[in-house]
Design a protein around this motif. Sequence first.
Motif, PDB file in Angstrom:
ATOM      1  N   GLN A   1      20.252  68.275  55.568  1.00  0.00           N
ATOM      2  CA  GLN A   1      21.254  67.275  54.818  1.00  0.00           C
ATOM      3  C   GLN A   1      22.153  67.010  55.566  1.00  0.00           C
ATOM      4  N   ILE A   2      22.233  65.333  55.589  1.00  0.00           N
ATOM      5  CA  ILE A   2      23.075  64.607  56.358  1.00  0.00           C
ATOM      6  C   ILE A   2      24.253  64.220  55.516  1.00  0.00           C
ATOM      7  N   ASP A   3      25.596  64.664  55.927  1.00  0.00           N
ATOM      8  CA  ASP A   3      26.774  64.391  55.511  1.00  0.00           C
ATOM      9  C   ASP A   3      27.169  62.844  55.612  1.00  0.00           C
ATOM     10  N   TYR A   4      27.296  62.096  54.606  1.00  0.00           N
ATOM     11  CA  TYR A   4      27.643  60.594  54.744  1.00  0.00           C
ATOM     12  C   TYR A   4      29.020  60.613  54.712  1.00  0.00           C
ATOM     13  N   VAL A   5      29.614  59.762  55.635  1.00  0.00           N
ATOM     14  CA  VAL A   5      30.829  59.667  55.841  1.00  0.00           C
ATOM     15  C   VAL A   5      31.103  58.118  56.022  1.00  0.00           C
ATOM     16  N   PRO A   6      31.620  57.615  54.971  1.00  0.00           N
ATOM     17  CA  PRO A   6      32.057  55.928  54.699  1.00  0.00           C
ATOM     18  C   PRO A   6      32.890  55.388  55.742  1.00  0.00           C
ATOM     19  N   ALA A   7      32.743  54.566  56.208  1.00  0.00           N
ATOM     20  CA  ALA A   7      33.626  53.735  57.068  1.00  0.00           C
ATOM     21  C   ALA A   7      34.973  53.411  56.385  1.00  0.00           C
ATOM     22  N   PRO A   8      36.064  53.578  56.992  1.00  0.00           N
ATOM     23  CA  PRO A   8      37.351  53.471  56.437  1.00  0.00           C
ATOM     24  C   PRO A   8      37.669  52.069  55.922  1.00  0.00           C
ATOM     25  N   ARG A   9      38.448  51.962  54.547  1.00  0.00           N
ATOM     26  CA  ARG A   9      38.567  50.872  54.266  1.00  0.00           C
ATOM     27  C   ARG A   9      39.875  50.119  54.999  1.00  0.00           C
ATOM     28  N   ILE A  10      40.728  50.832  55.657  1.00  0.00           N
ATOM     29  CA  ILE A  10      41.921  50.524  56.196  1.00  0.00           C
ATOM     30  C   ILE A  10      41.553  50.422  57.639  1.00  0.00           C
ATOM     31  N   THR A  11      41.542  48.991  58.355  1.00  0.00           N
ATOM     32  CA  THR A  11      41.151  48.836  59.802  1.00  0.00           C
ATOM     33  C   THR A  11      42.265  48.832  60.623  1.00  0.00           C
ATOM     34  N   GLU A  12      41.797  48.709  61.958  1.00  0.00           N
ATOM     35  CA  GLU A  12      42.972  48.540  62.690  1.00  0.00           C
ATOM     36  C   GLU A  12      43.844  47.303  62.755  1.00  0.00           C
ATOM     37  N   ALA A  13      43.050  46.242  62.219  1.00  0.00           N
ATOM     38  CA  ALA A  13      43.969  44.908  61.860  1.00  0.00           C
ATOM     39  C   ALA A  13      44.781  45.177  60.869  1.00  0.00           C
ATOM     40  N   ASP A  14      44.348  45.933  59.803  1.00  0.00           N
ATOM     41  CA  ASP A  14      45.337  46.260  58.675  1.00  0.00           C
ATOM     42  C   ASP A  14      46.516  46.831  59.177  1.00  0.00           C
ATOM     43  N   LYS A  15      46.435  47.975  59.904  1.00  0.00           N
ATOM     44  CA  LYS A  15      47.455  48.783  60.431  1.00  0.00           C
ATOM     45  C   LYS A  15      48.463  47.789  61.263  1.00  0.00           C
ATOM     46  N   THR A  16      48.021  46.959  62.110  1.00  0.00           N
ATOM     47  CA  THR A  16      48.957  46.249  62.845  1.00  0.00           C
ATOM     48  C   THR A  16      49.206  45.061  62.317  1.00  0.00           C
ATOM     49  N   ASN A  17      48.797  44.571  61.054  1.00  0.00           N
ATOM     50  CA  ASN A  17      48.913  43.474  60.126  1.00  0.00           C
ATOM     51  C   ASN A  17      48.669  42.213  61.135  1.00  0.00           C
TER      52      ASN A  17
ATOM     53  N   ARG B   1      47.084  39.152  61.461  1.00  0.00           N
ATOM     54  CA  ARG B   1      46.614  38.011  60.511  1.00  0.00           C
ATOM     55  C   ARG B   1      45.594  37.107  61.269  1.00  0.00           C
ATOM     56  N   LYS B   2      45.220  37.182  62.493  1.00  0.00           N
ATOM     57  CA  LYS B   2      44.437  36.477  63.243  1.00  0.00           C
ATOM     58  C   LYS B   2      42.785  37.040  63.208  1.00  0.00           C
ATOM     59  N   SER B   3      42.797  38.141  62.420  1.00  0.00           N
ATOM     60  CA  SER B   3      41.620  38.764  62.665  1.00  0.00           C
ATOM     61  C   SER B   3      40.693  38.749  61.289  1.00  0.00           C
ATOM     62  N   LEU B   4      39.656  38.721  61.077  1.00  0.00           N
ATOM     63  CA  LEU B   4      38.851  38.825  59.846  1.00  0.00           C
ATOM     64  C   LEU B   4      38.693  40.122  59.307  1.00  0.00           C
ATOM     65  N   GLN B   5      38.788  40.992  60.314  1.00  0.00           N
ATOM     66  CA  GLN B   5      38.684  42.325  60.052  1.00  0.00           C
ATOM     67  C   GLN B   5      39.846  43.258  59.073  1.00  0.00           C
ATOM     68  N   ARG B   6      40.440  42.592  58.106  1.00  0.00           N
ATOM     69  CA  ARG B   6      41.538  42.968  57.580  1.00  0.00           C
ATOM     70  C   ARG B   6      41.245  42.672  55.925  1.00  0.00           C
ATOM     71  N   ALA B   7      42.096  43.456  55.231  1.00  0.00           N
ATOM     72  CA  ALA B   7      41.931  43.389  53.722  1.00  0.00           C
ATOM     73  C   ALA B   7      40.541  42.989  53.177  1.00  0.00           C
ATOM     74  N   LEU B   8      39.885  44.006  53.771  1.00  0.00           N
ATOM     75  CA  LEU B   8      38.374  43.936  53.534  1.00  0.00           C
ATOM     76  C   LEU B   8      37.662  43.787  52.109  1.00  0.00           C
ATOM     77  N   ASP B   9      38.599  44.057  50.897  1.00  0.00           N
ATOM     78  CA  ASP B   9      38.399  44.038  49.516  1.00  0.00           C
ATOM     79  C   ASP B   9      38.905  42.930  48.813  1.00  0.00           C
ATOM     80  N   ARG B  10      39.493  42.235  49.698  1.00  0.00           N
ATOM     81  CA  ARG B  10      40.245  40.600  49.180  1.00  0.00           C
ATOM     82  C   ARG B  10      39.400  39.419  49.889  1.00  0.00           C
ATOM     83  N   ARG B  11      39.780  38.330  49.261  1.00  0.00           N
ATOM     84  CA  ARG B  11      39.387  37.243  49.956  1.00  0.00           C
ATOM     85  C   ARG B  11      40.296  36.712  50.733  1.00  0.00           C
ATOM     86  N   LEU B  12      39.988  36.213  51.919  1.00  0.00           N
ATOM     87  CA  LEU B  12      40.747  35.836  53.043  1.00  0.00           C
ATOM     88  C   LEU B  12      40.694  34.165  53.084  1.00  0.00           C
ATOM     89  N   TYR B  13      41.872  33.298  53.444  1.00  0.00           N
ATOM     90  CA  TYR B  13      41.743  32.150  53.744  1.00  0.00           C
ATOM     91  C   TYR B  13      42.406  31.530  54.774  1.00  0.00           C
TER      92      TYR B  13
END
Length: 229
Positions: free
Chosen positions: A80-96, A98-110
């Motif tokens: 059996q392979i234990d599935y580990v999901p990718a984190p919802r909070i990315t490095e771009a979230d931690k450093t805020n 705002r030039k990265s698209l790899q943040r607020a993955l569960d929201r729309r960005l403009y």
Amino acid sequence: MRRSLTALVQPLAGARGFSTSSGKVVASVLFERLPVVIPKIDPVVYAFQEFSFRWKQQYRRKYPDEFLDMSKSRGKGDYQIDYVPAPRITEADKTNDRKSLQRALDRRLYLLLCGNSHGAPSGKPVWHFPEKVYDSEETLRKCAESALKSVIGDLSNTYFVGNAPMGHMAIQQTENVPEPYKRFFFKSQVIDTNKFNIGKCEDFVWVTKDELLEFFPEQAEFFKKMIIS
């Protein structure tokens, strides 16, 4: 005979096209990145699902423990392979970042740009959407496409939603605005990429709807109604 939406927004196609005699027309692009992950469940919805599960458990069919203990019945070599999901909070979230698209993955960005904008005081950079003053394009949507293309350089990773604008505002003449004009907003979405080379501006950010409203306090109510997220 019904006319197409393209015909309805065609500026110079004969007398039926809309007139720009009362001021210039500006096409702006609301360029958005859709959510990458499923948003978290609202606490009220989660509580209902938990209650529903416990209620059904009262009437579920009972099975013998030997039937449910599948670990003892596995064949040799099974694993059996234990599935580990990718984190919802990315490095771009931690450093805020705002030039990265790899943040607020569960929201729309403009996308917002900082630089010269039509109607702003001359020489003063302001935050605005990708835009272009209508000149001689075949349709107003073509003008919007040209506005976005001038910023990101290529439209192969974009999708314009419909031919008609999603909203518009009429800007009246004031001390800082020498002539009235109308601004039409078109929606475009990011497709199959997480990075763009943004140009023709002094700065740029990718922001959520709540963050976007902070940049336009005077038009906050307008954007709250126009942007659905």
